[in-house]
Design a protein around this motif. Sequence first.
Motif, short mmCIF file in Angstrom:
data_model
loop_
_atom_site.label_atom_id
_atom_site.label_comp_id
_atom_site.label_asym_id
_atom_site.label_seq_id
_atom_site.Cartn_x
_atom_site.Cartn_y
_atom_site.Cartn_z
N GLN A 186 -8.02 -104.81 78.95
CA GLN A 186 -8.81 -105.69 77.99
C GLN A 186 -10.61 -105.33 77.85
O GLN A 186 -11.43 -105.47 77.26
CB GLN A 186 -8.84 -107.15 78.07
CG GLN A 186 -7.56 -106.99 76.90
CD GLN A 186 -6.97 -108.57 76.56
OE1 GLN A 186 -5.65 -109.59 77.04
NE2 GLN A 186 -8.15 -109.26 76.67
N CYS A 187 -10.59 -104.95 79.24
CA CYS A 187 -11.85 -104.18 79.35
C CYS A 187 -12.54 -103.54 78.52
O CYS A 187 -11.79 -101.88 78.96
CB CYS A 187 -12.58 -104.16 81.20
SG CYS A 187 -13.79 -103.73 81.62
N ILE A 188 -13.85 -103.61 77.64
CA ILE A 188 -14.49 -101.99 77.80
C ILE A 188 -16.17 -101.82 78.49
O ILE A 188 -16.94 -101.06 77.55
CB ILE A 188 -15.00 -102.47 76.41
CG1 ILE A 188 -15.98 -104.00 76.05
CG2 ILE A 188 -13.55 -102.83 75.04
CD1 ILE A 188 -16.49 -103.85 74.65
N ALA A 189 -16.55 -101.63 79.52
CA ALA A 189 -16.81 -101.77 80.15
C ALA A 189 -18.49 -101.83 79.90
O ALA A 189 -18.93 -100.66 79.72
CB ALA A 189 -16.37 -100.01 80.61
N CYS A 190 -17.89 -103.30 79.47
CA CYS A 190 -19.32 -103.58 78.91
C CYS A 190 -20.97 -103.71 79.59
O CYS A 190 -21.76 -103.38 79.79
CB CYS A 190 -19.78 -104.26 77.83
SG CYS A 190 -19.64 -105.46 78.31
N GLY A 191 -20.16 -104.06 80.86
CA GLY A 191 -21.29 -104.96 82.43
C GLY A 191 -21.67 -105.67 82.22
O GLY A 191 -22.52 -106.31 82.76
N PHE A 224 -18.31 -109.12 90.71
CA PHE A 224 -17.95 -108.16 89.57
C PHE A 224 -18.57 -107.03 90.07
O PHE A 224 -19.58 -107.31 90.23
CB PHE A 224 -17.89 -108.41 88.41
CG PHE A 224 -17.08 -109.99 87.69
CD1 PHE A 224 -15.54 -110.02 87.73
CD2 PHE A 224 -17.84 -110.72 87.57
CE1 PHE A 224 -14.65 -110.88 87.55
CE2 PHE A 224 -16.72 -112.26 87.19
CZ PHE A 224 -15.86 -112.24 86.94
N ASP A 225 -17.37 -106.04 90.14
CA ASP A 225 -18.09 -104.92 90.25
C ASP A 225 -17.43 -103.54 89.09
O ASP A 225 -15.91 -104.50 89.00
CB ASP A 225 -17.75 -104.38 91.21
CG ASP A 225 -18.96 -103.27 92.23
OD1 ASP A 225 -19.33 -101.92 90.93
OD2 ASP A 225 -18.41 -102.54 93.17
N TYR A 226 -17.26 -102.70 89.27
CA TYR A 226 -16.58 -101.46 88.37
C TYR A 226 -15.87 -100.26 89.49
O TYR A 226 -16.21 -100.18 90.65
CB TYR A 226 -17.43 -101.15 87.57
CG TYR A 226 -18.18 -102.25 87.03
CD1 TYR A 226 -16.66 -103.19 85.35
CD2 TYR A 226 -19.26 -102.66 86.94
CE1 TYR A 226 -17.66 -103.79 84.86
CE2 TYR A 226 -20.18 -103.86 86.06
CZ TYR A 226 -19.05 -104.50 85.02
OH TYR A 226 -19.61 -104.96 83.89
N HIS A 227 -14.72 -100.61 89.19
CA HIS A 227 -13.77 -98.96 89.52
C HIS A 227 -14.71 -97.67 88.82
O HIS A 227 -15.22 -97.79 87.86
CB HIS A 227 -12.61 -98.57 88.66
CG HIS A 227 -11.85 -99.91 89.37
ND1 HIS A 227 -10.99 -99.66 90.61
CD2 HIS A 227 -11.11 -100.71 88.62
CE1 HIS A 227 -10.51 -100.59 90.63
NE2 HIS A 227 -10.13 -101.44 89.77
N ASP A 228 -15.05 -96.24 89.52
CA ASP A 228 -15.58 -94.86 88.95
C ASP A 228 -15.31 -94.67 87.49
O ASP A 228 -16.32 -94.79 86.55
CB ASP A 228 -14.64 -94.59 89.07
CG ASP A 228 -15.30 -93.97 91.16
OD1 ASP A 228 -16.31 -94.80 91.41
OD2 ASP A 228 -14.53 -93.98 91.68
N ASN A 229 -14.13 -95.57 86.55
CA ASN A 229 -13.97 -95.08 85.53
C ASN A 229 -14.78 -96.42 84.54
O ASN A 229 -14.68 -96.99 83.64
CB ASN A 229 -12.31 -95.60 84.81
CG ASN A 229 -11.76 -96.52 85.49
OD1 ASN A 229 -12.35 -97.05 85.66
ND2 ASN A 229 -10.30 -96.70 85.30
N GLY A 230 -15.71 -97.28 85.15
CA GLY A 230 -16.32 -98.22 84.32
C GLY A 230 -15.59 -99.95 84.24
O GLY A 230 -15.98 -100.67 83.84
N ILE A 231 -13.84 -99.50 85.05
CA ILE A 231 -13.19 -100.86 84.19
C ILE A 231 -13.75 -101.99 85.32
O ILE A 231 -13.84 -101.31 86.54
CB ILE A 231 -11.92 -100.88 84.28
CG1 ILE A 231 -11.85 -100.08 82.76
CG2 ILE A 231 -11.03 -101.80 84.14
CD1 ILE A 231 -12.21 -100.33 82.00
#
Length: 65
Positions: free
Chosen positions: A9-14, A23-30
């Motif tokens: 469901q994540c759209i990597a909006c930040g 929270f942090d992000y994987h390389d793909n932004g998720i």
Amino acid sequence: MKVQIIPKQCIACGLCQTYSSVFDYHDNGIVKFTDSDSLEKVIPSTDVDTITAVKNCPTKALTIS
């Protein structure tokens, strides 16, 4: 309280990371947790920043129970 991540469901909006350093992000932004690749994390009920991040997720990729 338990926070859960629903990666599909994540759209990597930040937005979540702007509210909470949990929270942090994987390389793909998720989204992921900063200190773990687990999809669940127990947080104290006093962690207002993380609760705010969950409540403001536009796609409900974060849940709390």
